[in-house]
Design an enzyme around this catalytic site. Structure first.
Site, mmCIF file in Angstrom:
data_model
loop_
_atom_site.group_PDB
_atom_site.id
_atom_site.type_symbol
_atom_site.label_atom_id
_atom_site.label_comp_id
_atom_site.label_asym_id
_atom_site.label_seq_id
_atom_site.Cartn_x
_atom_site.Cartn_y
_atom_site.Cartn_z
ATOM 1 N N SER A 1 0.825 -1.204 0.000
ATOM 2 C CA SER A 1 0.000 0.000 0.000
ATOM 3 C C SER A 1 0.864 1.262 0.000
ATOM 4 O O SER A 1 0.375 2.337 -0.325
ATOM 5 C CB SER A 1 -0.890 0.005 1.247
ATOM 6 O OG SER A 1 -0.060 -0.016 2.395
ATOM 7 N N TYR B 1 -3.988 1.130 4.016
ATOM 8 C CA TYR B 1 -5.059 0.172 3.761
ATOM 9 C C TYR B 1 -5.650 -0.361 5.079
ATOM 10 O O TYR B 1 -6.772 -0.844 5.116
ATOM 11 C CB TYR B 1 -4.512 -1.036 2.986
ATOM 12 C CG TYR B 1 -4.340 -0.849 1.492
ATOM 13 C CD1 TYR B 1 -4.354 0.408 0.899
ATOM 14 C CD2 TYR B 1 -4.154 -1.967 0.676
ATOM 15 C CE1 TYR B 1 -4.179 0.540 -0.475
ATOM 16 C CE2 TYR B 1 -3.985 -1.841 -0.702
ATOM 17 C CZ TYR B 1 -3.986 -0.589 -1.268
ATOM 18 O OH TYR B 1 -3.824 -0.459 -2.620
ATOM 19 N N GLY B 2 -4.827 -0.310 6.137
ATOM 20 C CA GLY B 2 -5.178 -0.943 7.417
ATOM 21 C C GLY B 2 -6.601 -0.705 7.911
ATOM 22 O O GLY B 2 -7.292 -1.644 8.302
ATOM 23 N N CYS C 1 2.416 -6.939 1.744
ATOM 24 C CA CYS C 1 1.554 -6.147 2.621
ATOM 25 C C CYS C 1 0.650 -7.143 3.348
ATOM 26 O O CYS C 1 -0.051 -7.924 2.704
ATOM 27 C CB CYS C 1 0.725 -5.193 1.759
ATOM 28 S SG CYS C 1 -0.535 -4.290 2.663
ATOM 29 N N ASN C 2 0.717 -7.120 4.664
ATOM 30 C CA ASN C 2 -0.101 -8.069 5.427
ATOM 31 C C ASN C 2 -1.582 -7.793 5.260
ATOM 32 O O ASN C 2 -2.397 -8.711 5.200
ATOM 33 C CB ASN C 2 0.265 -7.992 6.911
ATOM 34 C CG ASN C 2 1.611 -8.615 7.192
ATOM 35 O OD1 ASN C 2 1.698 -9.806 7.441
ATOM 36 N ND2 ASN C 2 2.674 -7.825 7.119
ATOM 37 N N THR C 3 -1.937 -6.516 5.203
ATOM 38 C CA THR C 3 -3.353 -6.160 5.100
ATOM 39 C C THR C 3 -3.927 -6.696 3.782
ATOM 40 O O THR C 3 -5.006 -7.298 3.761
ATOM 41 C CB THR C 3 -3.511 -4.625 5.189
ATOM 42 O OG1 THR C 3 -2.738 -4.161 6.300
ATOM 43 C CG2 THR C 3 -4.954 -4.231 5.376
ATOM 44 N N GLU D 1 4.793 6.466 7.747
ATOM 45 C CA GLU D 1 4.557 7.120 6.448
ATOM 46 C C GLU D 1 4.839 8.628 6.532
ATOM 47 O O GLU D 1 5.209 9.248 5.554
ATOM 48 C CB GLU D 1 3.102 6.900 5.990
ATOM 49 C CG GLU D 1 2.798 5.488 5.524
ATOM 50 C CD GLU D 1 3.216 5.200 4.078
ATOM 51 O OE1 GLU D 1 3.146 6.093 3.229
ATOM 52 O OE2 GLU D 1 3.622 4.043 3.809
ATOM 53 N N CYS E 1 3.376 -6.348 10.046
ATOM 54 C CA CYS E 1 3.088 -5.244 9.126
ATOM 55 C C CYS E 1 4.433 -4.830 8.578
ATOM 56 O O CYS E 1 5.394 -4.655 9.345
ATOM 57 C CB CYS E 1 2.430 -4.082 9.866
ATOM 58 S SG CYS E 1 2.294 -2.608 8.829
ATOM 59 N N THR E 2 4.504 -4.678 7.267
ATOM 60 C CA THR E 2 5.813 -4.459 6.646
ATOM 61 C C THR E 2 6.366 -3.044 6.905
ATOM 62 O O THR E 2 7.514 -2.772 6.566
ATOM 63 C CB THR E 2 5.744 -4.743 5.130
ATOM 64 O OG1 THR E 2 4.701 -3.949 4.557
ATOM 65 C CG2 THR E 2 5.463 -6.210 4.879
ATOM 66 N N HIS E 3 5.556 -2.181 7.498
ATOM 67 C CA HIS E 3 6.059 -0.863 7.897
ATOM 68 C C HIS E 3 6.807 -0.911 9.229
ATOM 69 O O HIS E 3 7.644 -0.051 9.506
ATOM 70 C CB HIS E 3 4.898 0.120 8.080
ATOM 71 C CG HIS E 3 4.353 0.668 6.810
ATOM 72 N ND1 HIS E 3 3.675 -0.087 5.898
ATOM 73 C CD2 HIS E 3 4.383 1.927 6.306
ATOM 74 C CE1 HIS E 3 3.298 0.678 4.889
ATOM 75 N NE2 HIS E 3 3.724 1.904 5.112
HETATM 76 N N1 DGL Z 1 2.415 -2.430 5.128
HETATM 77 C C1 DGL Z 1 1.063 -2.871 5.269
HETATM 78 C C2 DGL Z 1 0.993 -4.205 5.991
HETATM 79 O O1 DGL Z 1 1.946 -4.980 6.013
HETATM 80 C C3 DGL Z 1 0.106 -1.947 5.965
HETATM 81 C C4 DGL Z 1 0.059 -0.551 5.640
HETATM 82 C C5 DGL Z 1 -1.314 0.007 5.529
HETATM 83 O O2 DGL Z 1 -2.073 0.065 6.512
HETATM 84 O O3 DGL Z 1 -1.594 0.406 4.421
HETATM 85 O O4 DGL Z 1 -0.052 -4.518 6.525
#
Ligand code: DGL
Length: 273
Positions: free
Chosen positions: A11, A42-43, A73-75, A158, A192-194
């Site tokens: 995302s 996206y979360g 992206c996990n979401t 972000e 979450c990859t962030h």
């Molecule tokens: N990096 C996304 C993940 O691994 C989440 C970021 C988002 O909320 O967009 O879930």
């Protein structure tokens, strides 16, 4: 020969932490990264919205000739992957593959815990989907999983606030909330990859005996293994060691912020989906 890169999608910037590890392990492949920065995060979004946005991104990556896409992206993996694999691909793109980050992580995470109590930190969407509970149970029945959503962490990252005192407040608060769920947690997964960007602070606020696990290396190894087991897909992936980056928002902003995630300067282009 025409380029047929492996597509890596997130995302926003988070997937770059995964691409970094994938590229370290598989430097010979061509990669194309797509960040849907214009619509991140996206979360907090609904199932339908995440599915629609992810499918648009997948279709765009297919249009760039990707035989294989990683939803880094996990979401998106939690809310869109299964439908894409089970409904979209069989009907429209039988020859292509889309993989996520949840299953490879769930298959290995139990090995990090001696107490058999694992904490999972993710976005609201990932936590609500219960994907980790379901997938970890398949590989490690009997392990207890305690989830906690950290809706402020992605915006902190972000917005480049991941090193600020404001970040301390939210990280401490969320870790405490997770630890009140079980005093036996001895491994915490950053689902979450962030979140790897917050690793230093997370370690600072967690007791030393608790391991903190990021997914980059796990996903990279799993992809390497997948390509070895699927030579028919591997042979479709071109190998000229090239990298391309696309964002749905401003390339200037993307280039400015992505170095902290990817570890080197990038030169991105804008695309609409
Ligand atoms: N990096 C996304 C993940 O691994 C989440 C970021 C988002 O909320 O967009 O879930």
């Amino acid at each position: 020969m025409k380029r047929s890169p492996i597509g890596v999608f997130d995302s926003g910037y988070g997937g770059l932490t995964i691409l970094k590890e994938i590229r370290t392990l598989l430097p010979q492949y061509d990669f194309i990264y797509l960040g849907d920065n214009a619509r991140t995060p996206y979360g907090p979004r609904s199932f339908d919205t995440v599915y629609e946005y992810t499918l648009q991104s997948v279709k765009w990556l297919f249009s760039q000739n990707c035989p294989l896409i990683i939803l880094a992206c996990n979401t998106a993996s939690a809310k869109a992957l299964r439908t894409i694999q089970q409904l979209y691909l069989p009907e429209f793109d039988k020859e292509k593959r889309v993989l996520g980050v949840i299953r490879p992580t769930a298959e290995i995470i139990g090995n990090y815990s001696s107490s058999k109590n694992i904490g999972v930190l993710g976005t609201k969407g990932t936590v609500k989907s219960e994907s980790y509970l379901i997938e970890i149970e398949k590989s490690f029945p009997g392990i207890k999983v305690f989830q906690h959503a950290c809706p402020m962490w992605v915006p902190l990252v972000e917005n480049n606030e991941y090193n600020s005192e404001g970040a301390d407040f939210f990280i401490k608060k969320d870790l405490n909330l997770l630890l009140t769920k079980s005093s036996e947690i001895d491994a915490v997964l950053l689902a979450c990859t962030h979140y790897p960007l917050l690793l230093k602070k997370i370690k600072k606020f967690l007791p030393e005996n608790i391991k903190v696990i990021s997914q980059g290396n796990i996903v990279a190894r799993s992809l390497q293994d997948y390509l070895t087991r699927h030579p028919e897909i591997d042979s479709k992936c071109s190998k000229n060691a090239t990298l391309e980056f696309y964002t749905t928002d401003s390339p200037e902003d993307f280039d400015k912020h992505s170095e902290i995630f990817f570890g080197e300067k990038v030169n991105s282009k804008h695309t609409d989906l």
